[in-house]
Structure formats: structure tokens, C-alpha cells
Design a protein around this motif. Structure first.
Motif, short mmCIF file in Angstrom:
data_model
loop_
_atom_site.label_atom_id
_atom_site.label_comp_id
_atom_site.label_asym_id
_atom_site.label_seq_id
_atom_site.Cartn_x
_atom_site.Cartn_y
_atom_site.Cartn_z
N LEU A 69 -3.46 3.83 -6.30
CA LEU A 69 -3.87 5.16 -5.84
C LEU A 69 -4.89 5.09 -4.70
O LEU A 69 -5.03 6.07 -3.95
CB LEU A 69 -4.43 5.97 -7.01
N HIS A 70 -5.58 3.98 -4.55
CA HIS A 70 -6.57 3.86 -3.48
C HIS A 70 -5.92 4.02 -2.10
O HIS A 70 -6.56 4.47 -1.17
CB HIS A 70 -7.33 2.53 -3.56
N ASP A 99 -6.15 7.62 -0.49
CA ASP A 99 -7.43 8.22 -0.09
C ASP A 99 -7.67 9.58 -0.75
O ASP A 99 -8.03 10.56 -0.09
CB ASP A 99 -7.51 8.37 1.44
N LEU A 100 -7.46 9.63 -2.04
CA LEU A 100 -7.67 10.87 -2.78
C LEU A 100 -9.15 11.22 -2.84
O LEU A 100 -10.01 10.33 -2.79
CB LEU A 100 -7.12 10.75 -4.20
N ASP A 101 -9.43 12.48 -3.00
CA ASP A 101 -10.79 12.92 -3.27
C ASP A 101 -11.22 12.25 -4.57
O ASP A 101 -10.46 12.24 -5.54
CB ASP A 101 -10.80 14.45 -3.41
N ALA A 145 -5.10 11.94 -11.06
CA ALA A 145 -3.93 11.26 -10.50
C ALA A 145 -3.53 10.07 -11.35
O ALA A 145 -2.33 9.84 -11.59
CB ALA A 145 -4.23 10.83 -9.06
N LEU A 146 -4.51 9.31 -11.83
CA LEU A 146 -4.21 8.15 -12.67
C LEU A 146 -3.56 8.60 -13.98
O LEU A 146 -2.58 8.00 -14.43
CB LEU A 146 -5.49 7.36 -12.95
N ALA A 158 0.85 -1.19 0.00
CA ALA A 158 0.00 0.00 0.00
C ALA A 158 0.88 1.25 0.00
O ALA A 158 2.08 1.18 0.29
CB ALA A 158 -0.91 0.00 1.22
N GLY A 159 0.27 2.37 -0.34
CA GLY A 159 0.96 3.66 -0.30
C GLY A 159 2.20 3.70 -1.18
O GLY A 159 2.21 3.17 -2.30
#
Length: 192
Positions: free
Chosen positions: A130-131, A134-136, A143-144, A77-78
Motif C-alpha cells: 500500500l505504500h 501514497d495514501l493519506d 485500506a489494509l 510497486a503500485g
């Protein structure tokens, strides 16, 4: 009657290996036939023509790239997932520049086109990374696109020999991914 043992998947695999060797722009039915040890007309029993073959290579590449990114990011993650995904894409492009070029030149022929599903899966593998940020939701597509553009640009420039400065390319790659990670973290809304 088609040659025994030869099928559309084998023709596609041979053509994919060929474009990795000579470049996607040099794809021809004649070269594929030569690689397979058959006469060119016999290929038309397995694929409809060069455009169909190029499309099949694109489906193969999208599937392979999506799987590579998915496999590299399992359990991460991250920033860890980001770096693993980025390295998987870079490694794939360096190993398979011809098929990656085929992927980027293809367009889906409709919703039932296997390329549409394969490309969606490949993008989904990147989007999953990207999950962890925690993007808006309104920023996720941006972002993608940014991530895909930066990884694509770096990888294709590297394959083309576009980095001539006397600085380690791996260091530049790590710097870029760290920069992206910091930017994505900065874009994450603060917890309330």
C-alpha cells in the motif's frame, strides 16, 4: 525421553501438513501421532497439547504467508506489487488451507508471543504494498483492512468451492485486483 530426531518444529510441520490434508477442524493429537508413527503421549514431550500445537501451526502459517507476500513483491510497486501480493496470498491459501485456518483462529498471548511478531510481519508485507499508493496516513489502516478482507474472502471462498457460477475464477480474481487498484489510486491525494 523424547524420540531421537523428533522436536517441536518437526511435530509442528507434520501437524501443519496434516491440517492441510484433513482440515484444521480435524486436528487432533492422535492423528498427528499416527502421522509421525509415534504414540500420542510422546507428543507431549515436544508440545504442551493440542492448543499449543494449533498455536505453533498459526505461527508457522503467518511466517510463511508473510514471507510469500514479501518475496512476491520484491522490486515491485503500485498495481504490479498489489497483483503479486494478492496472487501470493491466494496461492498460499489454496496450497495450505488448513494452516491458513489455524492462522485466522489464533490470537497472541502477549507481546512476546511469536505469533504476534509473525502476524505483524505478515500484515507488514501487505502494508508495504500500500505504500506505493501514497495514501493519506489516516486511510492506511482502512485500506489494509479492506485489502486483507477481500483477499481472505476470495481465497477462502475459492478453497471451499464457493464459486459455482460459469465464469472463469481467474478472470474474477484479476477483475477484483484491478478494481482494488483503481480504488486505491482514486484514494491517493493529488500531487500539488
Amino acid at each position: 525421553m523424547p524420540r531421537a530426531g523428533l522436536d517441536p518444529a518437526q511435530v509442528t510441520e507434520a501437524a501443519a501438513a496434516l491440517v492441510d490434508e484433513v482440515g484444521f477442524d480435524r486436528l487432533s493429537m492422535g492423528l498427528v501421532a499416527e502421522k509421525l508413527g509415534v504414540k500420542t503421549p510422546s507428543l507431549y514431550k515436544h508440545v504442551a497439547g493440542q492448543a499449543d500445537l494449533a498455536h505453533r501451526i498459526a505461527v508457522l502459517a503467518a511466517t510463511q504467508l508473510g514471507d510469500a507476500v514479501r518475496d512476491a513483491t520484491q522490486g515491485r510497486a503500485g498495481g504490479d506489487a498489489l497483483f503479486a501480493a494478492a496472487q501470493a496470498m491466494r496461492t498460499y491459501v489454496r496450497a495450505h488451507a488448513g494452516r491458513y485456518a489455524a492462522l485466522n483462529s489464533a490470537r497472541p498471548d502477549g507481546p512476546d508471543d511469536p505469533f504476534a511478531a509473525a502476524a505483524t510481519r505478515a500484515l507488514g508485507s501487505l502494508a508495504a504494498v500500500l505504500h506505493g499508493y501514497d495514501l493519506d496516513p489516516d486511510q492506511e489502516t482502512h485500506a489494509l483492512r479492506m485489502l486483507r478482507s477481500m483477499l481472505h474472502g476470495f481465497s477462502t471462498l475459492e478453497v471451499a468451492g464457493g464459486f459455482q457460477l460459469d465464469t472463469d475464477v481467474d478472470d474474477s480474481f484479476t477483475w477484483m485486483i484491478t478494481f482494488i487498484d483503481r480504488g486505491l489510486r482514486a484514494a491517493t491525494p493529488p500531487a500539488h
